[in-house]
Design a protein around this motif. Structure first.
Motif, mmCIF file in Angstrom:
data_model
loop_
_atom_site.group_PDB
_atom_site.id
_atom_site.type_symbol
_atom_site.label_atom_id
_atom_site.label_comp_id
_atom_site.label_asym_id
_atom_site.label_seq_id
_atom_site.Cartn_x
_atom_site.Cartn_y
_atom_site.Cartn_z
ATOM 1 N N PHE A 30 -52.460 -76.807 -9.615
ATOM 2 C CA PHE A 30 -52.255 -77.060 -11.045
ATOM 3 C C PHE A 30 -51.953 -78.524 -11.294
ATOM 4 O O PHE A 30 -51.306 -79.184 -10.480
ATOM 5 N N GLY A 31 -52.387 -79.005 -12.426
ATOM 6 C CA GLY A 31 -51.963 -80.289 -12.938
ATOM 7 C C GLY A 31 -51.169 -80.041 -14.211
ATOM 8 O O GLY A 31 -51.303 -78.985 -14.836
ATOM 9 N N VAL A 32 -50.348 -80.994 -14.597
ATOM 10 C CA VAL A 32 -49.578 -80.862 -15.835
ATOM 11 C C VAL A 32 -50.295 -81.669 -16.913
ATOM 12 O O VAL A 32 -50.392 -82.888 -16.826
ATOM 13 N N LEU A 33 -50.808 -80.960 -17.901
ATOM 14 C CA LEU A 33 -51.556 -81.591 -18.991
ATOM 15 C C LEU A 33 -50.658 -82.043 -20.125
ATOM 16 O O LEU A 33 -50.946 -83.015 -20.808
ATOM 17 N N LEU A 56 -43.783 -77.392 -19.598
ATOM 18 C CA LEU A 56 -44.902 -78.066 -18.947
ATOM 19 C C LEU A 56 -46.153 -77.218 -19.149
ATOM 20 O O LEU A 56 -46.152 -76.024 -18.837
ATOM 21 N N GLY A 57 -47.193 -77.818 -19.671
ATOM 22 C CA GLY A 57 -48.477 -77.131 -19.830
ATOM 23 C C GLY A 57 -49.300 -77.364 -18.580
ATOM 24 O O GLY A 57 -49.867 -78.443 -18.390
ATOM 25 N N ALA A 58 -49.346 -76.357 -17.703
ATOM 26 C CA ALA A 58 -50.006 -76.497 -16.409
ATOM 27 C C ALA A 58 -51.398 -75.870 -16.437
ATOM 28 O O ALA A 58 -51.610 -74.822 -17.042
ATOM 29 N N CYS A 59 -52.317 -76.522 -15.749
ATOM 30 C CA CYS A 59 -53.692 -76.027 -15.715
ATOM 31 C C CYS A 59 -54.238 -76.113 -14.296
ATOM 32 O O CYS A 59 -54.138 -77.152 -13.645
ATOM 33 N N PRO A 79 -53.000 -74.070 -21.831
ATOM 34 C CA PRO A 79 -52.714 -73.937 -20.408
ATOM 35 C C PRO A 79 -51.602 -72.924 -20.162
ATOM 36 O O PRO A 79 -51.047 -72.354 -21.106
ATOM 37 N N CYS A 80 -51.292 -72.727 -18.879
ATOM 38 C CA CYS A 80 -50.174 -71.850 -18.499
ATOM 39 C C CYS A 80 -48.875 -72.630 -18.686
ATOM 40 O O CYS A 80 -48.709 -73.699 -18.114
ATOM 41 N N ASN A 81 -47.972 -72.097 -19.483
ATOM 42 C CA ASN A 81 -46.701 -72.785 -19.704
ATOM 43 C C ASN A 81 -45.673 -72.441 -18.637
ATOM 44 O O ASN A 81 -45.542 -71.287 -18.239
ATOM 45 N N VAL A 82 -44.979 -73.462 -18.192
ATOM 46 C CA VAL A 82 -43.872 -73.330 -17.262
ATOM 47 C C VAL A 82 -42.697 -74.057 -17.905
ATOM 48 O O VAL A 82 -42.808 -75.237 -18.238
ATOM 49 N N SER A 83 -41.597 -73.344 -18.111
ATOM 50 C CA SER A 83 -40.450 -73.984 -18.747
ATOM 51 C C SER A 83 -39.322 -74.198 -17.745
ATOM 52 O O SER A 83 -39.175 -73.448 -16.783
ATOM 53 N N ILE A 84 -38.568 -75.245 -18.009
ATOM 54 C CA ILE A 84 -37.377 -75.586 -17.238
ATOM 55 C C ILE A 84 -36.286 -75.795 -18.277
ATOM 56 O O ILE A 84 -36.439 -76.628 -19.169
ATOM 57 N N ARG A 85 -35.213 -74.992 -18.176
ATOM 58 C CA ARG A 85 -34.166 -75.151 -19.178
ATOM 59 C C ARG A 85 -32.789 -74.931 -18.567
ATOM 60 O O ARG A 85 -32.611 -74.118 -17.669
ATOM 61 N N GLU A 86 -31.852 -75.703 -19.111
ATOM 62 C CA GLU A 86 -30.461 -75.548 -18.700
ATOM 63 C C GLU A 86 -29.830 -74.442 -19.523
ATOM 64 O O GLU A 86 -29.925 -74.432 -20.749
ATOM 65 N N ALA A 96 -42.252 -69.050 -15.959
ATOM 66 C CA ALA A 96 -43.692 -69.262 -16.123
ATOM 67 C C ALA A 96 -44.293 -68.066 -16.848
ATOM 68 O O ALA A 96 -43.826 -66.929 -16.701
ATOM 69 N N ILE A 97 -45.309 -68.317 -17.608
ATOM 70 C CA ILE A 97 -46.031 -67.246 -18.286
ATOM 71 C C ILE A 97 -46.615 -66.303 -17.236
ATOM 72 O O ILE A 97 -47.037 -66.747 -16.173
ATOM 73 N N ASP A 98 -46.620 -65.021 -17.526
ATOM 74 C CA ASP A 98 -47.304 -64.057 -16.669
ATOM 75 C C ASP A 98 -48.718 -63.887 -17.221
ATOM 76 O O ASP A 98 -48.915 -63.270 -18.269
ATOM 77 N N PRO A 99 -49.721 -64.451 -16.539
ATOM 78 C CA PRO A 99 -51.091 -64.371 -17.058
ATOM 79 C C PRO A 99 -51.620 -62.939 -17.181
ATOM 80 O O PRO A 99 -52.469 -62.675 -18.022
ATOM 81 N N ILE A 100 -51.112 -62.039 -16.359
ATOM 82 C CA ILE A 100 -51.550 -60.645 -16.472
ATOM 83 C C ILE A 100 -51.115 -60.094 -17.826
ATOM 84 O O ILE A 100 -51.914 -59.483 -18.540
ATOM 85 N N ALA A 101 -49.870 -60.310 -18.186
ATOM 86 C CA ALA A 101 -49.369 -59.834 -19.475
ATOM 87 C C ALA A 101 -50.105 -60.506 -20.629
ATOM 88 O O ALA A 101 -50.419 -59.870 -21.638
#
Length: 129
Positions: A30-33, A56-59, A79-86, A96-101
């Protein structure tokens, strides 16, 4: 069915963790777009305070190409979103988003194996952190 793959990683330096997540994404192709800084955006737009929070919008271009070749309208889910949060506890959560769902309910059986493969890659990312 949940719509995300999530893991709490304890208290860590947010900036260093972001770099670990990006490196883990790269290892899985993946790259982060895009990068959305929720903390900064909400402060600027709503004058509301948030703890550190990035999306992060990852592709993965190989999978994106395969999905778009089957159904170009799937672009709305990329893209597939991946979040990082405190969290309030000070711990940090990776999600991370579940692409199946996200994709399998759309009724195109040709997408399902791709969504499953991408889910495995995103699970690997979350587990590496």
């Amino acid at each position: 069915m949940t719509y995300h793959i999530t893991k709490s990683v304890g208290k860590q330096d947010f900036s260093l963790l972001k770099q670990k997540v990006i490196a883990a994404l790269q290892e899985e192709g993946f790259g982060v777009l895009t990068e959305i800084d929720i903390q900064s955006t909400m402060k600027k737009k709503l004058d509301k305070d948030y703890k550190p929070f990035l999306i992060l919008g990852a592709c993965n271009p190989v999978f994106a190409d395969q999905v778009l070749s089957i159904d170009p309208n799937m672009s709305a889910l990329l893209p597939c979103n991946v979040s990082i949060r405190e969290l309030d506890s000070g711990e940090i959560e990776i999600s991370a988003i579940d692409p199946i769902a996200a994709m399998s309910s759309l009724g195109n059986p040709a997408i399902e194996p791709l969504a499953t493969a991408v889910r495995k890659k995103l699970e690997n990312v979350v587990e590496k952190i």
